[in-house]
Scaffold this motif. Sequence first.
Motif, PDB file in Angstrom:
ATOM      1  N   ASP A  65      -1.673  -7.681   8.810  1.00 15.76           N
ATOM      2  CA  ASP A  65       0.027  -7.876   8.433  1.00 15.76           C
ATOM      3  C   ASP A  65       1.149  -7.988   7.618  1.00 15.76           C
ATOM      4  O   ASP A  65       0.841  -9.335   7.815  1.00 15.76           O
ATOM      5  N   GLU A  66       1.700  -7.430   7.739  1.00 20.55           N
ATOM      6  CA  GLU A  66       2.620  -7.991   6.662  1.00 20.55           C
ATOM      7  C   GLU A  66       1.576  -9.080   5.298  1.00 20.55           C
ATOM      8  O   GLU A  66       2.515  -9.573   5.012  1.00 20.55           O
ATOM      9  N   PRO A  67       0.712  -7.898   4.656  1.00 23.96           N
ATOM     10  CA  PRO A  67       0.200  -8.902   3.579  1.00 23.96           C
ATOM     11  C   PRO A  67       1.279  -8.631   1.645  1.00 23.96           C
ATOM     12  O   PRO A  67       1.205  -9.788   1.506  1.00 23.96           O
ATOM     13  N   THR A  68       2.172  -8.650   1.837  1.00 20.85           N
ATOM     14  CA  THR A  68       3.015  -8.452   0.645  1.00 20.85           C
ATOM     15  C   THR A  68       5.070  -9.304   1.450  1.00 20.85           C
ATOM     16  O   THR A  68       5.801  -9.619   0.105  1.00 20.85           O
ATOM     17  N   SER A  69       4.587  -9.250   2.221  1.00 23.89           N
ATOM     18  CA  SER A  69       5.797 -10.096   3.062  1.00 23.89           C
ATOM     19  C   SER A  69       6.158 -11.718   2.226  1.00 23.89           C
ATOM     20  O   SER A  69       5.182 -12.155   1.756  1.00 23.89           O
ATOM     21  N   SER A  70       6.751 -11.823   1.894  1.00 25.01           N
ATOM     22  CA  SER A  70       7.636 -12.413   0.824  1.00 25.01           C
ATOM     23  C   SER A  70       7.442 -12.950  -0.593  1.00 25.01           C
ATOM     24  O   SER A  70       6.474 -14.318  -0.970  1.00 25.01           O
ATOM     25  N   MET A  71       6.416 -12.191  -0.789  1.00 27.77           N
ATOM     26  CA  MET A  71       5.638 -12.578  -2.366  1.00 27.77           C
ATOM     27  C   MET A  71       6.145 -11.483  -3.515  1.00 27.77           C
ATOM     28  O   MET A  71       7.489 -10.707  -3.782  1.00 27.77           O
ATOM     29  N   ASP A  72       6.139 -11.706  -4.802  1.00 28.26           N
ATOM     30  CA  ASP A  72       6.701 -11.262  -5.985  1.00 28.26           C
ATOM     31  C   ASP A  72       6.294  -9.814  -6.484  1.00 28.26           C
ATOM     32  O   ASP A  72       5.116 -10.319  -5.460  1.00 28.26           O
ATOM     33  N   GLU A  73       7.126  -9.843  -7.150  1.00 27.40           N
ATOM     34  CA  GLU A  73       6.770  -7.829  -7.291  1.00 27.40           C
ATOM     35  C   GLU A  73       5.118  -7.975  -8.160  1.00 27.40           C
ATOM     36  O   GLU A  73       4.253  -7.307  -7.682  1.00 27.40           O
ATOM     37  N   HIS A  74       5.075  -8.828  -8.974  1.00 26.21           N
ATOM     38  CA  HIS A  74       3.588  -9.093  -9.701  1.00 26.21           C
ATOM     39  C   HIS A  74       2.284  -8.842  -8.459  1.00 26.21           C
ATOM     40  O   HIS A  74       1.382  -8.396  -8.622  1.00 26.21           O
ATOM     41  N   SER A  75       2.705 -10.530  -7.032  1.00 29.08           N
ATOM     42  CA  SER A  75       2.171 -10.702  -6.238  1.00 29.08           C
ATOM     43  C   SER A  75       1.654  -8.704  -5.305  1.00 29.08           C
ATOM     44  O   SER A  75       0.699  -8.465  -4.865  1.00 29.08           O
ATOM     45  N   ARG A  76       2.711  -8.327  -4.887  1.00 26.35           N
ATOM     46  CA  ARG A  76       2.954  -7.271  -4.488  1.00 26.35           C
ATOM     47  C   ARG A  76       2.154  -6.136  -4.687  1.00 26.35           C
ATOM     48  O   ARG A  76       1.555  -5.699  -3.933  1.00 26.35           O
ATOM     49  N   GLY A  77       2.662  -5.895  -6.219  1.00 25.73           N
ATOM     50  CA  GLY A  77       1.232  -5.341  -7.185  1.00 25.73           C
ATOM     51  C   GLY A  77      -0.237  -5.138  -7.042  1.00 25.73           C
ATOM     52  O   GLY A  77      -0.612  -4.337  -6.610  1.00 25.73           O
ATOM     53  N   LEU A  78      -0.572  -5.920  -7.088  1.00 24.10           N
ATOM     54  CA  LEU A  78      -1.520  -6.725  -7.045  1.00 24.10           C
ATOM     55  C   LEU A  78      -2.304  -6.551  -5.484  1.00 24.10           C
ATOM     56  O   LEU A  78      -3.539  -5.845  -5.543  1.00 24.10           O
ATOM     57  N   ILE A  79      -2.142  -6.265  -4.215  1.00 16.15           N
ATOM     58  CA  ILE A  79      -2.348  -6.334  -3.123  1.00 16.15           C
ATOM     59  C   ILE A  79      -1.879  -4.844  -2.949  1.00 16.15           C
ATOM     60  O   ILE A  79      -3.299  -4.579  -2.935  1.00 16.15           O
ATOM     61  N   ALA A  80      -1.227  -4.515  -3.135  1.00 18.21           N
ATOM     62  CA  ALA A  80      -1.189  -2.562  -3.299  1.00 18.21           C
ATOM     63  C   ALA A  80      -2.330  -2.152  -3.870  1.00 18.21           C
ATOM     64  O   ALA A  80      -3.390  -1.130  -3.721  1.00 18.21           O
ATOM     65  N   THR A  81      -2.621  -2.250  -5.497  1.00 17.10           N
ATOM     66  CA  THR A  81      -3.530  -2.301  -5.901  1.00 17.10           C
ATOM     67  C   THR A  81      -5.117  -2.346  -5.597  1.00 17.10           C
ATOM     68  O   THR A  81      -6.224  -1.220  -5.160  1.00 17.10           O
ATOM     69  N   THR A  82      -5.451  -3.147  -4.230  1.00 18.77           N
ATOM     70  CA  THR A  82      -6.578  -4.046  -4.433  1.00 18.77           C
ATOM     71  C   THR A  82      -6.584  -2.793  -2.320  1.00 18.77           C
ATOM     72  O   THR A  82      -8.031  -2.305  -2.637  1.00 18.77           O
ATOM     73  N   VAL A  83      -5.586  -2.929  -2.516  1.00 17.16           N
ATOM     74  CA  VAL A  83      -5.848  -1.910  -0.922  1.00 17.16           C
ATOM     75  C   VAL A  83      -6.015  -0.620  -1.479  1.00 17.16           C
ATOM     76  O   VAL A  83      -6.818   0.304  -0.098  1.00 17.16           O
ATOM     77  N   THR A  84      -5.582   0.292  -2.294  1.00 18.60           N
ATOM     78  CA  THR A  84      -5.503   1.012  -2.700  1.00 18.60           C
ATOM     79  C   THR A  84      -7.179   1.787  -3.021  1.00 18.60           C
ATOM     80  O   THR A  84      -8.019   1.978  -2.779  1.00 18.60           O
ATOM     81  N   ALA A  85      -7.605   0.469  -3.667  1.00 18.20           N
ATOM     82  CA  ALA A  85      -9.223   0.779  -4.315  1.00 18.20           C
ATOM     83  C   ALA A  85     -10.193   0.387  -2.971  1.00 18.20           C
ATOM     84  O   ALA A  85     -11.119   1.187  -3.043  1.00 18.20           O
ATOM     85  N   LEU A  86      -9.762   0.065  -1.966  1.00 18.40           N
ATOM     86  CA  LEU A  86     -10.344  -0.293  -1.041  1.00 18.40           C
ATOM     87  C   LEU A  86     -10.419   0.859  -0.431  1.00 18.40           C
ATOM     88  O   LEU A  86     -11.924   1.918   0.106  1.00 18.40           O
ATOM     89  N   SER A  87      -9.261   1.430  -0.141  1.00 16.58           N
ATOM     90  CA  SER A  87      -9.019   2.987   1.083  1.00 16.58           C
ATOM     91  C   SER A  87     -10.061   4.132  -0.346  1.00 16.58           C
ATOM     92  O   SER A  87     -10.517   4.788   0.725  1.00 16.58           O
ATOM     93  N   GLY A  88      -9.568   4.012  -1.395  1.00 17.47           N
ATOM     94  CA  GLY A  88     -10.806   5.126  -1.858  1.00 17.47           C
ATOM     95  C   GLY A  88     -12.249   5.121  -2.088  1.00 17.47           C
ATOM     96  O   GLY A  88     -13.069   5.919  -1.896  1.00 17.47           O
ATOM     97  N   ALA A  89     -11.969   3.370  -1.305  1.00 13.26           N
ATOM     98  CA  ALA A  89     -13.569   3.130  -1.431  1.00 13.26           C
ATOM     99  C   ALA A  89     -13.919   3.740   0.166  1.00 13.26           C
ATOM    100  O   ALA A  89     -15.463   2.731   0.321  1.00 13.26           O
ATOM    101  N   GLY A  90     -13.199   3.936   0.702  1.00 18.55           N
ATOM    102  CA  GLY A  90     -14.179   4.401   2.405  1.00 18.55           C
ATOM    103  C   GLY A  90     -13.422   3.484   2.900  1.00 18.55           C
ATOM    104  O   GLY A  90     -13.445   3.213   4.448  1.00 18.55           O
ATOM    105  N   VAL A  91     -13.139   2.092   2.689  1.00 19.14           N
ATOM    106  CA  VAL A  91     -11.994   0.841   4.044  1.00 19.14           C
ATOM    107  C   VAL A  91     -11.257   1.242   4.990  1.00 19.14           C
ATOM    108  O   VAL A  91     -10.471   2.097   3.691  1.00 19.14           O
ATOM    109  N   THR A  92     -11.140   1.909   5.436  1.00 13.38           N
ATOM    110  CA  THR A  92     -10.161   1.918   6.562  1.00 13.38           C
ATOM    111  C   THR A  92      -8.688   0.661   6.442  1.00 13.38           C
ATOM    112  O   THR A  92      -9.140  -0.071   7.125  1.00 13.38           O
ATOM    113  N   VAL A  93      -7.760   0.641   5.850  1.00 17.33           N
ATOM    114  CA  VAL A  93      -6.803  -0.051   5.948  1.00 17.33           C
ATOM    115  C   VAL A  93      -5.812  -0.617   7.098  1.00 17.33           C
ATOM    116  O   VAL A  93      -4.905   1.267   6.645  1.00 17.33           O
ATOM    117  N   VAL A  94      -5.675  -0.601   7.502  1.00 23.76           N
ATOM    118  CA  VAL A  94      -4.226  -0.671   8.953  1.00 23.76           C
ATOM    119  C   VAL A  94      -3.584  -1.813   8.089  1.00 23.76           C
ATOM    120  O   VAL A  94      -3.390  -3.204   8.801  1.00 23.76           O
TER     121      VAL A  94
END
Length: 119
Positions: A65-94
Motif C-alpha cells: 500500500d503506497e510503498p514509495t510515498s514520501s520517499m526520496d528518489e533513491h529509495s523509490r528506485g530500490l523499491i521499484a527494482t525489488t518489486v520488478t525482480a520479485l515479479s520477474g521471479a514469479g511473485v504476484t505483486v499488487v
Amino acid sequence: MGRWAHTGPWRRLRGDDIDAVARAMTALEIAPLADRDVDALSGGQRQRALVARALCQEPELLLLDEPTSSMDEHSRGLIATTVTALSGAGVTVVQTTHDAAVITSAERVVRLEDGRVAA
C-alpha cells in the motif's frame, strides 16, 4: 519478524532464515541499520525495513500500500527494482500508488475513482 511465518514467533533463526533476512536488507540497503530499533529509523528507512520484512517471508503474493510515498528518489528506485525482480521471479505483486512512474511500469493497472473501477 519477517521469518516468523517459517519459524514461528520468538524461535531462533536458522541459516536459511539469516540468509533471507540478509538478502532483503541488502536489496533495500538497510543492512547497516540492522542493530537499530525500527522506531529510531527515518520514515524512508522504516518503510524500506517494512518492505524488507515482507520480502523475508518469501511470499507468492505481495500486497503493498503506497510503498514509495514520501520517499526520496533513491529509495523509490530500490523499491521499484525489488518489486520488478520479485515479479520477474514469479511473485504476484499488487500495490496501490499515485506515482505515475510506478503506474506506467506496471504490467496491469486498475484505476479507481470514488472506490469504483474506472479503467
